[in-house]
Design an enzyme around this catalytic site. Sequence first.
Site, PDB file in Angstrom:
ATOM      1  N   SER A  42      47.032  35.595  39.075  1.00 18.51           N
ATOM      2  CA  SER A  42      47.510  37.050  39.108  1.00 18.51           C
ATOM      3  C   SER A  42      48.680  37.109  38.477  1.00 18.51           C
ATOM      4  O   SER A  42      49.082  36.781  37.301  1.00 18.51           O
ATOM      5  CB  SER A  42      47.652  37.339  40.946  1.00 18.51           C
ATOM      6  OG  SER A  42      47.471  38.669  40.802  1.00 18.51           O
ATOM      7  N   ASP A 371      40.894  39.581  40.267  1.00 18.02           N
ATOM      8  CA  ASP A 371      41.937  38.908  40.542  1.00 18.02           C
ATOM      9  C   ASP A 371      41.773  37.207  40.919  1.00 18.02           C
ATOM     10  O   ASP A 371      40.871  37.059  41.749  1.00 18.02           O
ATOM     11  CB  ASP A 371      42.930  39.673  41.752  1.00 18.02           C
ATOM     12  CG  ASP A 371      44.329  39.043  41.391  1.00 18.02           C
ATOM     13  OD1 ASP A 371      44.702  38.195  42.193  1.00 18.02           O
ATOM     14  OD2 ASP A 371      45.090  39.992  40.558  1.00 18.02           O
TER      15      ASP A 371
END
Length: 606
Positions: A42, A371
């Site tokens: 991320s 993500d």
Amino acid sequence: MDGLPKYCDMVMKGGITSGVVYPTAVCELAGQYQFKNIGGASAGAIAAAAAAAAEYGRQNSVKDSFEQLGKLPDEFGQPDFLPGLFTPNGNTRPIFNAVIRFLKARSRIGKILAALFCVLGNFLGSAIIGGLIGLALALPGISLVQSGTRSFWQTAGIAFASSLLILLGAVIAATARALSHATTAVVKNGFGLSNGLSTKGPGQAPLTNWMYSLFNRLAGLPEGRPLVFGHLWAGREVGDLPIDPDAPRAINLEVITTNLNHLSPYTIPFKGHLFYFDPDEWSLLFPEPVVTWMKNHPRRAANRAVVSDNGKKLLPLPESSNLPVVVAARLSLSFPGLVCAVPLYAVDFSLKRNQDPAAATLQADRCWFSDGGICSNFPVHFFDSPIPKWPTFAINLKEPHPDHTSPDEMVWLPASNGEGALASVLRFRETKPLPQLGEFVNAILSTMEDWRDNLQTRMPGYRNRIVHISLNKDEGGLNLTMPPELIKELTRRGDVAGTKLREDFRWPQHVWARYRTTMCTLERYLAALAQSYEYEFPEDPRIKEWLKGTAAEPTPGYAWKSESQKRFAADETSRLSALTDDWEQKGSFCDGAPQPEPDLRAQPKF
């Protein structure tokens, strides 16, 4: 750098705007170390990619690459810079504006009112219709006032109730319309408010344009030539020719993404997985130089064409060495709801439509990549080694300990062997039922997401190389509207974290702890192997003969390639089995070994 390089690895945790802590931490370490392996998930993936680009730049005559990286917090602190990275797309703008208003307000009531007024303003037509419905429901009460003499308090009560019905009608109608609009808009936009791309040019926000320009600037590359993994692996410009992915790498970057359709995490660069992309779809997600590069460097794939379910021709992703670094960072940072997921395609050969060898085309299914933090927000296992040759540092982001909340205690690095072994505690702080329920649900989601990473951070040989940065609820995360002074404070913590790793990390202690852990784990694993190897397998005696290399019948698949390999395998397996008996007579690696006790087991590589 003068003399032999002093290497280190770095792994960084995800956390959206929490990533503002990373540039100064990385720069502190860069003064003493040369980065060899860098990874994250991320926002940590963006920081890792930026660090890799800066290391490449340093090795290729960009003398101020890390100095440029260290100035990023000044950019983060500019008015509306962080929200600007996630500029909404078309129909998602009303919802995004409501989210920003909600985040900017300080009190809980203020947040609700700010978002409510934004919804009413953006969906005024629905609010008016709802208000009229509320007025219709209030008419009987209003007629009572007009039909006779009422006391002041009766009149005031009826007026208040009527106004409340009108207001509730407006709020309910506008909110229902907003939710319906948000659902449709977000789904059409790839399950996110922002696609991360600006059409104004490579140097402009939003997120992907900014990342592309940042990586190129740090690496010293022109805007029209994306930084690719081959640059990092070779440590220099290598042209367009693919590079052997198994060859030693000058700089190794790895990040985590999540394939929602395969229900699995993936490490980028992909290894052994062939995915396809639609250039038209990607033109809405990546700057033009990136899409053009991808179109001009497809991986050599099967002779048959691959199409999507609507018949659109797809292109294979480039070889890993030709994959742009910004693609990896964007695949890792697709925070659900905020940044849209990235579509790739994979051929499912279990389907009958793809099993006909005479078919001219293969049909691929869309895979949504989201993500990396969904499966592993802190991939501290990256670059693991039984006995490390150099440090693999890691930066963890966590909530503050209630007994250590002063500014000087917000950054912590374990100093002794026993520190860091206790479990982190997520405390429920709310007292009212509804907020408590929210905390309970959040704890479930956090456990599902992070349990593996949390256990790994407590293991001996891991915990003493992890520096922990504490963040309060209004710091980092989805707080896109942090004021400049708060960003400056988080930057200071990153600086302290890098300094602690550089000055306080105990390298000899780490290597020795890792050696003791490795050998004890190996001893227990080999003991389990010996027990199974000596078992008689009464249900099918052939198994024992296959293990010993004495069976006349062929093995059920995975046969040895030659008689010499068969003899080698039988002899060496027997030696391994006998080794544990020898160890039992002489001693044990596990007496006094670090705790908690780890397991050695086979698991799929991300």
